[in-house]
Design an enzyme around this catalytic site. Structure first.
Site, PDB file in Angstrom:
ATOM      1  CG  HIS A   1      -1.736  -1.093   1.549  1.00  0.00           C
ATOM      2  ND1 HIS A   1      -2.564  -1.699   0.646  1.00  0.00           N
ATOM      3  CD2 HIS A   1      -1.862  -1.800   2.701  1.00  0.00           C
ATOM      4  CE1 HIS A   1      -3.172  -2.719   1.240  1.00  0.00           C
ATOM      5  NE2 HIS A   1      -2.773  -2.806   2.475  1.00  0.00           N
TER       6      HIS A   1
ATOM      7  CG  ASP B   1      -4.742  -6.053   2.357  1.00  0.00           C
ATOM      8  OD1 ASP B   1      -4.388  -6.598   3.404  1.00  0.00           O
ATOM      9  OD2 ASP B   1      -4.893  -4.818   2.268  1.00  0.00           O
TER      10      ASP B   1
HETATM   11 ZN    ZN Z   1      -2.345  -5.700   4.809  1.00  0.00          ZN
END
Ligand code: ZN
Length: 455
Positions: free
Chosen positions: A270, A321
């Site tokens: 991210h 994720d």
């Molecule tokens: Zn994560």
């Protein structure tokens, strides 16, 4: 030894026809294009290098669909995190295994041969270590054995509840380790992995994020990686960026690049909120961008600077994720669509001309394998047999030319085109289904019913 006969296969030299591939000990030993199938060959239509799913928190699969209700006031990432903590407070080791097995199975059916499990639940309720410190990692290992997925396990160092060494509280108590207890945890996880998992398994390290560690601790744990991967969450939310800036005087990616030896051993998860300079410097560092487009969209994180990052030859891979929806093709197209929506254009992530599907799929294959320390991501002699077969005669793909197949896979198809998958030669998906599907689904349903009753 096993032999796969593919009507066509995508090699580093492009598409080849009638390809016989021999695998020994999980590794591709010969590749013969323009061959004839033999009686015992496993026949498939179109063979591709399979992708690594470079970032997963497998237990979060259990809460998929439970956080899409808008309560009074503004819903946000941080309220999602509150529900995740409630789950964490109650989940048992047995439930952990059952959920991880379902998650890994779904990944394989979607076309992923391996997973980077970013594993941060280590302790009992309240924060006590288990008698066996590696208890919950071993549940992940059991799930990896049951599914045969290639595992890069990334035990997480999580010491603080927020920037500037805030104390852990509530659900976070199950994550906590000091530098000292983390070192013994990594050692015991490595021993256990060596004893119970196949040789393609890898154990790296994962300082959770800058906000959950501190500069001194980070400096002390990096050597534990040895030559294995180092993964870290870096700049997912604007609040994270401003908290780090207020505490350390620099934006997260900027701080990390200036204060740690970031290289291609690193995977930055991210890296969503970066300036132009951070984007360029991260690309140059060689670190892999761990992108999780479905989760990042679901959590409202914002789009990655994909166009600029790829224009600077940045390496990237994708991960599922939160596992809210496990779909390889959707993950890749969401990445491109996030750029189109922001830039008001089409086919934007690709530097120069060419097939967007090729750039997305083959780029993620190379970057994902690198991020998980797997000698994979390409169909080549000596590489791991991380392979996926798709059916080019399915309605979503049948009208496409060979050079359009990866565009079709990324933008027009879903997981139903996957027929077979091998994780380091382990033939786990056959005729579109995982070979242990029934047993894995039964255990998952039982675990979920117990878990939901306890929350
Ligand atoms: Zn994560």
């Amino acid at each position: 030894m096993q032999v796969i006969f593919a009507r066509r296969a995508r090699t580093p030299d492009g598409w080849k026809q009638n390809v016989r591939i021999t695998c020994k000990g999980g590794v591709i030993s010969t590749i013969e294009p323009d061959s004839t199938a033999q009686a015992d060959d496993t026949r498939v239509d179109t063979l591709l290098p399979s992708l690594a799913n470079l970032h997963s928190h497998s237990f979060q699969r259990a809460m998929a669909g439970m956080t899409e209700f808008r309560a009074a006031g503004k819903d946000s990432f941080w309220t999602w995190r509150d529900l995740m903590y409630r789950f964490v407070e109650h989940i048992s080791p047995e439930q952990y295994q059952a959920i991880a097995a379902l998650t890994f199975m779904e990944m394989q059916e979607a076309g992923y041969a391996s997973v980077g499990e970013f594993h941060y639940v280590h302790n009992q309720h309240g924060g006590q270590h288990y008698d066996n410190q590696a208890e919950l990692s071993e549940q992940v290992f059991a799930a990896a054995c049951q599914t045969g997925i290639g595992l890069t396990h990334l035990p997480v160092l999580y010491s603080y509840g927020g920037a500037d060494k805030a104390e852990l509280n509530g659900g976070q108590m199950r994550f906590g380790n000091s530098v000292e207890t983390y070192a013994t945890l990594v050692e015991s996880i490595r021993k256990s992995a060596e004893q119970t998992l196949p040789v393609d398994t890898c154990v790296g390290i994962a300082p959770h994020s800058l906000r959950a560690t501190c500069p001194e601790d980070l400096a002390q744990v990096l050597h534990l990686a040895q030559d294995k991967p180092i993964h870290i969450h870096i700049a997912e939310q604007p609040k994270e960026v401003s908290d780090i800036q207020a505490w350390l005087g620099a934006r997260p990616v900027e701080w990390l690049l200036a204060n740690t030896p970031v290289s291609d051993q690193w995977c930055l998860i991210h890296a969503t909120h970066m300036t132009g300079a951070e984007t360029q410097n991260m690309a140059r560092s060689g670190a892999i961008a761990g992108l999780c487009p479905i989760t990042e969209a679901n959590l409202g994180d914002g789009p990655f600077n994909g166009v600029a990052f790829l224009a600077n030859d940045g390496a990237f891979g994708v991960g599922s994720d939160s596992n809210v929806c496990i779909s390889l093709s959707e993950e890749l197209r969401t990445l491109e669509y996030s750029q189109r929506l922001r830039d008001l254009g089409r086919n934007v992530i690709i530097p120069g001309e060419g097939s967007v599907g090729d750039v997305l799929y083959l780029g993620a294959a190379t970057g994902g394998a690198k991020a998980l320390n797997r000698n994979a991501g390409r169909i080549e002699t000596g590489a791991l047999a991380d392979l996926v077969a798709i059916d080019s005669t399915s309605p979503a793909l049948c009208a496409l030319r060979e050079d359009q197949l990866l565009d079709g896979l990324c933008f027009a198809a879903n997981g139903t085109v996957v027929t077979d998958l091998w994780s380091a030669g382990r033939h786990q998906v056959q005729s579109g289904h995982h070979i242990n599907r029934d047993q894995i689904v039964t255990s998952y349903k039982a675990a979920m019913s117990d878990l939901l009753a306890s929350i």
